[in-house]
Design a protein around this motif. Structure first.
Motif, PDB file in Angstrom:
ATOM      1  N   THR A  16      -0.908   9.778   4.832  1.00  0.00           N
ATOM      2  CA  THR A  16      -2.024   9.096   5.036  1.00  0.00           C
ATOM      3  C   THR A  16      -2.185   7.662   4.645  1.00  0.00           C
ATOM      4  O   THR A  16      -1.050   7.141   4.043  1.00  0.00           O
ATOM      5  N   SER A  18      -4.944   5.167   3.354  1.00  0.00           N
ATOM      6  CA  SER A  18      -6.482   4.994   2.953  1.00  0.00           C
ATOM      7  C   SER A  18      -6.892   3.789   3.544  1.00  0.00           C
ATOM      8  O   SER A  18      -8.294   3.819   3.788  1.00  0.00           O
ATOM      9  N   ALA A  47      -2.350   5.648  -1.649  1.00  0.00           N
ATOM     10  CA  ALA A  47      -3.554   4.896  -2.076  1.00  0.00           C
ATOM     11  C   ALA A  47      -3.086   3.530  -1.528  1.00  0.00           C
ATOM     12  O   ALA A  47      -2.129   2.876  -2.037  1.00  0.00           O
TER      13      ALA A  47
END
Length: 275
Positions: A16, A18, A47
């Motif tokens: 991912t 963010s 993050a």
């Protein structure tokens, strides 16, 4: 008779972001804009924002396996791609599942280092990618630093791009596109493509002076995957993806304070609905 499960579907296997500009987020946005339904197997969580990657964590193998099983047990995936794979255990888990399930042609984007310099693939995992993942790849999309890591070559010229593509193909990859975006001394961004048939060609687009290029590699490989899922041949998919990425950069958006994301909703000039 009612059609079931016939909408074109593709799968991204990646980490991912963010900040929304790269990884799974970019892949889903790209496939959606190309009118392909995108499923995802998340193998890592970051993050991250436009300034850099602050932290990341790989997913447990059990969760990776269960995601693959869930997708394969219900959806009709016509093409898939990999992105960030983090470490050896993750690469091996992905390879095992790619061998277990029929998920269509595989595009491998060998994500190694983020725009801000953070390493997204451990050093020891490069060998695992080279030996276990690349032989499964229908299309490989490294940039110049990634191609250099995978081949051990210094790549500073177009002749060296050609040689590197041939070396990567010798590892079992069917089709290779080496992205030349890191050659910043050129007015164009020029990529070299070597097809399974042995035919080769170059694709170029004018270089745009902008820092809003976060997620270009993810977007290119996701667009190729979407076009393959729709039934287009490899050359057509690559040429469309090059045009799409150029369009997303040219029609920039203002997000964040660093390497900003692409404009994924930008439309290729003269194209209809992305089919």
């Amino acid at each position: 008779m009612k059609l079931i499960n016939q909408t074109v579907q593709a799968l991204t296997i990646a980490g991912t972001d963010s900040g929304g500009g790269a990884g799974v987020m970019a892949d889903i946005k790209t496939m959606q804009e190309r009118h392909v339904f995108s499923a995802a197997v998340v193998v890592a969580v970051t993050a991250q924002n436009t300034i850099g990657v602050q932290d990341f964590m790989a997913m447990p193998q059990k969760m990776i396996d269960e995601q693959f099983a869930s997708v394969a047990g219900d959806l009709k995936i016509r093409a898939c791609k990999t992105g960030m794979l983090a470490d050896v255990a993750t690469v091996e888990a992905v390879v095992a599942n790619l061998k277990k399930y029929d998920l269509g042609p595989l595009t491998v984007d060998p994500v190694m280092i983020a725009k801000g310099g953070a390493r997204l693939l451990s050093e020891d995992a490069i060998t695992t990618v080279r030996e276990q993942l690349l032989p499964l790849a229908d299309i490989l999309t490294p940039n110049l630093p990634e191609a250099a890591e995978l081949t051990g070559m210094k790549i500073d010229s177009q002749n060296q791009m050609v040689a590197a593509a041939k070396q990567l193909q010798a590892l079992g990859v069917k089709n290779v596109i080496i992205k030349g975006g890191h050659q910043t001394d050129s007015k164009d961004s020029t990529d070299f493509v070597l097809l399974e048939s042995g035919r080769s060609f170059w694709v170029s687009a004018p270089r745009i002076d902008t820092v809003r290029t976060h997620g270009t590699g993810d977007t290119l490989s996701a667009c190729i995957t979407a076009e393959i899922a729709k039934g287009h041949d490899v050359e057509t998919a690559i040429r469309t993806a090059k045009k799409y990425v150029q369009t997303t950069i040219a029609n920039g958006i203002e997000v964040g304070h660093g390497h900003g994301p692409l404009n994924h909703w930008a439309k290729i000039a003269g194209e209809g609905n992305g089919d």
